[in-house]
Design an enzyme around this catalytic site. Structure first.
Site, PDB file in Angstrom:
ATOM      1  N   GLY A 125       0.822  -1.201   0.000  1.00 32.16           N
ATOM      2  CA  GLY A 125       0.000   0.000   0.000  1.00 32.16           C
ATOM      3  C   GLY A 125       0.857   1.252   0.000  1.00 32.16           C
ATOM      4  O   GLY A 125       2.044   1.227   0.343  1.00 32.16           O
ATOM      5  N   CYS A 126       0.251   2.373  -0.361  1.00 32.82           N
ATOM      6  CA  CYS A 126       1.007   3.626  -0.500  1.00 32.82           C
ATOM      7  C   CYS A 126       1.479   4.151   0.856  1.00 32.82           C
ATOM      8  O   CYS A 126       2.672   4.410   1.053  1.00 32.82           O
ATOM      9  CB  CYS A 126       0.184   4.660  -1.248  1.00 32.82           C
ATOM     10  SG  CYS A 126      -1.473   4.948  -0.583  1.00 32.82           S
TER      11      CYS A 126
END
Length: 333
Positions: free
Chosen positions: A142-143
Site C-alpha cells: 500500500g502507499c
C-alpha cells in the site's frame, strides 16, 4: 519484450501504469481491460497520454498472450476475480490491491487463492528482493504502508522499536481513486485538511508485518494518524521513536541499510515533498531531540506507492534492470 496485460486500466493507477509502460524499453502492453470504456481510446480517459499511444481499452481477457498481468482493482476485487477467472499458471500476477498483502498461515498452490491461503509475495524490494525475483505472484504494498515502512525499517533492523511509535502522514487526493466522493472533489479538498481512520487504517497490519520481519519481534503499537491533503499526489510522513541510541550511530545504520537500494535514499537534510513527486523514489531523513528520534519519509503515492513499485517488481521478476522504465524526473527544480 515482456508482454503485459492490465486489468482496471481506466483508473488513476491504470493510467499511471500505462504511462510508465508505453515508455518502458523492455515491455509491451498487449491489452488494457476496462468494461465500461471498451472500444474507447486510452487517451479519451487518460488525456495526459495524447501522442504517446493509440491503444484502445478492451473488455477481452487474452491471458494466453501475456507474460504478466497487473491487477489495478479496488480492494477486495482481486480475490473475487481469481475465483471467477482462470489465468494460466505461467502468467505472473502483480496485484495492486490489498487482498493478498498479509502472509497466510498456510500456503496454497491452487488456481484460486483466497486472502487467507495464498502464495503471493509481499512486494517491497528493500526487504524482499530475492523472494520477489523467484515469485510468480506479487502483492504490491500500500502507499501509506510503503512510505511509513521505509522510514521505520532501518530502525527495526537496529532493534530500536521497543516503545509505541507515533506516525503522522498526509496524502494527495489521487490516493482516494478516480471515482469522485464527498471528501475527494475539488471544492471540498481545496484549502482543506482532515483526519480519517485514525489508529485504524487498513495499512497498519502490513506495516507491522514488515517491521516484525526485520526486527524479529514487535510489541510496540503503531499509532498512525492519516491526513487528507489539498494536493493531488505524494505522501509525507513523520515517525517518532523513543531511543537512547546516539544520532550518529542511527544515521550510519540508515545509510548502511539503504546503500544497495535502487530507489530509496537516505538524505542528510530535511525533506520536501516535491523532491519525490513524479518519481519512484523514497527519501528518508532522521533527526533527534533528547530521546526522541524523528524520522521523515516521502514518496509519490501513485509511483513508489503503487505502479512505480509494481513496475520495479516486474523488472525484478523478469531479471532485467530494476530501474528500467523508472528513471523519472522529480517536479522540483
Amino acid at each position: 519484450m515482456i508482454k503485459v496485460g492490465i486489468l482496471g486500466a481506466a483508473g488513476y493507477t491504470g493510467g499511471e501504469l500505462i504511462r510508465l509502460l508505453v515508455n518502458h524499453p523492455e515491455a509491451e502492453i498487449v491489452f488494457a481491460n476496462s468494461e465500461s470504456h471498451s472500444g474507447d481510446l486510452v487517451t479519451d480517459v487518460h488525456e495526459g497520454l495524447y501522442g504517446d499511444t493509440t491503444l484502445r481499452f478492451t473488455d477481452q481477457l487474452p491471458f494466453n498472450d501475456v507474460d504478466v498481468v497487473f491487477f489495478c482493482f479496488g480492494h477486495g476485487k482481486s480475490e473475487a476475480f481469481l475465483r471467477e477467472h482462470e489465468i494460466p499458471e505461467r502468467v505472473k500476477i502483480i496485484d495492486l490491491a490489498q487482498d493478498f498483502r498479509l502472509a497466510p498461515a498456510t500456503v496454497s498452490t491452487t488456481q484460486h487463492p483466497s486472502a487467507d491461503n495464498h502464495d503471493f509475495v509481499y512486494g517491497l524490494p528493500e526487504i524482499n528482493h530475492d523472494r520477489i525475483a523467484k515469485a510468480q505472484h506479487i502483492a504490491n504494498p500500500g502507499c501509506f504502508a510503503t512510505c511509513i515502512q521505509l522510514g521505520l525499517l532501518p530502525a527495526a533492523h537496529m532493534r530500536l522499536i521497543n516503545k509505541d511509535v507515533s506516525v503522522n502522514a498526509i496524502t494527495g487526493s489521487t490516493g482516494a481513486g478516480v471515482k469522485p466522493g464527498a471528501t475527494t472533489h475539488f471544492s471540498w479538498r481545496n484549502d482543506n485538511l482532515s483526519i480519517y481512520k485514525a489508529f485504524m487504517h487498513q495499512h497498519v497490519p502490513e506495516i507491522r508485518q514488515s517491521l516484525r520481519q526485520e526486527q524479529g519481534y514487535l510489541d510496540a503499537s503503531i499509532d498512525f494518524i492519516p491526513y487528507r491533503g489539498d494536493f493531488a499526489r505524494g505522501i509525507f510522513a513523520t515517525e517518532v521513536i523513543k531511543t537512547d541510541e546516539p544520532l550518529e550511530k542511527i544515521v550510519k545504520g540508515y545509510q548502511e541499510f539503504y546503500k544497495g537500494a535502487k530507489f530509496t535514499h537516505y538524505v542528510d537534510k530535511p525533506l520536501d515533498l516535491k523532491q519525490v513527486v513524479n518519481t519512484n523514489k523514497c527519501l528518508v531523513h532522521v533527526d533527534k531531540v533528547d530521546n526522541k528520534l524523528l524520522i521523515t519519509s516521502c514518496i509519490d503515492n501513485l509511483l513508489k506507492g503503487a505502479v512505480g513499485q509494481a513496475v520495479q517488481n516486474m523488472n525484478i521478476m523478469f531479471g532485467i534492470d530494476e530501474t528500467a522504465g523508472l528513471r523519472l524526473k522529480a517536479s522540483a527544480f
